[in-house]
Write an enzyme that holds these catalytic residues in place. Structure first.
Site, mmCIF file in Angstrom:
data_model
loop_
_atom_site.group_PDB
_atom_site.id
_atom_site.type_symbol
_atom_site.label_atom_id
_atom_site.label_comp_id
_atom_site.label_asym_id
_atom_site.label_seq_id
_atom_site.Cartn_x
_atom_site.Cartn_y
_atom_site.Cartn_z
ATOM 1 N N SER A 101 -58.057 25.328 18.646
ATOM 2 C CA SER A 101 -58.533 25.727 19.726
ATOM 3 C C SER A 101 -59.219 26.932 19.369
ATOM 4 O O SER A 101 -58.527 27.943 18.631
ATOM 5 C CB SER A 101 -57.306 25.960 20.679
ATOM 6 O OG SER A 101 -56.339 24.922 21.113
ATOM 7 N N GLU A 118 -45.120 30.326 19.874
ATOM 8 C CA GLU A 118 -46.279 29.624 20.372
ATOM 9 C C GLU A 118 -45.700 29.054 22.053
ATOM 10 O O GLU A 118 -46.336 29.173 23.031
ATOM 11 C CB GLU A 118 -46.603 28.283 19.726
ATOM 12 C CG GLU A 118 -47.979 27.710 20.283
ATOM 13 C CD GLU A 118 -47.957 26.255 19.506
ATOM 14 O OE1 GLU A 118 -49.308 25.761 19.783
ATOM 15 O OE2 GLU A 118 -47.221 25.806 19.072
ATOM 16 N N GLU A 138 -43.705 14.122 24.860
ATOM 17 C CA GLU A 138 -42.838 13.192 24.333
ATOM 18 C C GLU A 138 -42.043 13.865 23.114
ATOM 19 O O GLU A 138 -40.891 13.455 22.944
ATOM 20 C CB GLU A 138 -43.554 11.801 23.759
ATOM 21 C CG GLU A 138 -44.091 11.071 25.116
ATOM 22 C CD GLU A 138 -45.378 11.567 25.610
ATOM 23 O OE1 GLU A 138 -45.828 11.128 26.709
ATOM 24 O OE2 GLU A 138 -46.053 12.665 24.935
#
Length: 399
Positions: free
Chosen positions: A169, A252, A384
């Site tokens: 990012s 994070e 997931e």
């Protein structure tokens, strides 16, 4: 003087300073990305007040309030950092700086970095002089960090880095990347990893933006072709990369969760949007099911905000989160997707525009924000993966 009296005097002092120092334009609700200041050599300011607000906050160490003073912070205890945050919120002050350096790299350096690394990297982060991005995911690894293949081979006083990172990012506008690399043999998936700081202006680095369906390009793919990185840029010891990477993920996930709460706080309330497009009856929305959905989302949001605040306090006090951070991230991202989905639903056809006449700028942003939110369940580790972590490490379920 009692501790409570001392804290109250600190609150009064902070309140006075904020009222005098925060420009009026920095006390208005945040709008789009132009209102976010990310710093760095390639960044900029949308207004002089943005620069002034950052400079004033950084001069007091308030951009990193719990960091030691010698590293650019204010040296505040977690309780007093909480008071500062409460007063910023009370005045409606905008965050002076958004930074992965503040939220993720800085805490890791404080825990694992050498004294030289702390003094070199932390003050520029606190001032917003340097912008960092994260280099974890790879094309064949994704959320499987143990599958990292980017290699860092030691040659004299440098590591020579070769490989590729994906979904980095904002790499195109960042100065450096904190990177998980393989420094040793592949005898164990979790061993032989290193945590390396890479200057993105180094020869051999190639950053390519990835255009998303929303039209934005915050994500990039980054290629390393025999990039030479000084050995002193390795954080911790060779082979300690996995431990450091897992520690960073706690920060994070807490940051991602907190960012989601900040998005809710600065956006137009759902009930206001509903009244604009659907009207009201007897002073309230006529659709009882819709009222229930909005109320449920608001309650879930408030619960998540409370959980995030407790997590941030724990981190600032030096207590780890462990696998609970996965639950925070999962909840925050699902909330954000539900929020975006309902906003588009409320706007009807006006929430499905892309360009051209017939749509306001706010309506076009609804569409793009909704499209962008589709990636929320992928970034920061897929949902997931987090569900597996919760099942195994929190609930103790068998494989």
């Amino acid at each position: 003087m009692s501790s409570a009296d001392s804290d109250e005097r600190f609150r009064e002092s902070v309140r006075c300073w904020l009222e005098e120092s925060c420009p009026p334009s920095m006390r208005t609700p945040m709008g789009g990305e132009e209102d976010e200041v990310w710093g760095g050599s390639r960044g900029g300011f949308a207004s002089p007040d943005q620069r002034l607000w950052l400079e004033r906050m950084a001069s007091r160490g308030f951009t990193a309030p719990t960091w030691p003073v010698e590293y650019g912070g204010a040296g505040l205890a977690p309780a007093r950092a909480g008071i500062l945050e409460e007063e910023l919120r009370r005045l409606g002050c905008r965050p002076p700086l958004h930074s992965l350096g503040l939220w993720m790299l800085g805490p890791v350096l404080l825990r694992f970095g050498s004294e030289e690394q702390k003094r070199r990297h932390l003050p520029p982060i606190a001032r917003g002089a340097v912008r960092w991005c994260q280099g974890y995911s790879e094309p064949e690894a994704g959320s499987d960090l143990a599958g990292v293949k980017t290699r860092a081979v030691l040659e004299g006083d440098h590591y020579v880095v070769s490989g590729q990172k994906l979904w980095t990012s904002h790499a195109a506008v960042s100065d450096g990347m904190f990177c998980l690399v393989r420094t040793g043999a592949d005898s164990s998936r979790h061993e032989g990893l290193g945590f390396l700081l890479v200057d993105l202006s180094s020869p051999g680095v190639d950053v390519r933006p990835i255009r998303l369906i929303s039209g934005e390009s915050p994500f990039c793919e980054t290629f390393f072709d025999d990039v030479r990185v000084p050995v002193e840029n390795l954080v911790g010891q060779p082979g300690q990369g996995w431990k450091i990477a897992m520690s960073l993920l706690e920060f994070e996930r807490a940051w991602i969760s907190r960012l989601g709460d900040a998005d809710f706080a600065r956006e137009e309330p759902l009930e206001v949007l509903a009244r604009r497009y659907l009207g009201e009856e007897c002073g309230r929305l006529s659709d009882a099911v819709l009222r229930d959905r909005i109320a449920q989302l608001d309650m879930d949001r408030l619960c998540n905000a409370s959980a995030v605040r407790h997590a941030v306090e724990a981190l600032e006090a030096g207590r780890g989160l462990g696998p609970e951070s996965s639950a925070l991230k999962l909840q925050a991202m699902e909330l954000r997707q539900r929020w975006r989905e309902l906003k588009v639903e409320l706007a009807g056809f006006q929430g499905l525009g892309w360009e051209g006449p017939g749509f306001s700028a706010e309506e076009l942003r609804l569409t793009r924000d909704w499209l962008r939110s589709r990636a929320n369940s992928i970034e920061g580790g897929t949902s997931e993966i987090h569900l597996n972590i919760i099942a195994k490490r929190v609930l103790g379920l068998p494989d």
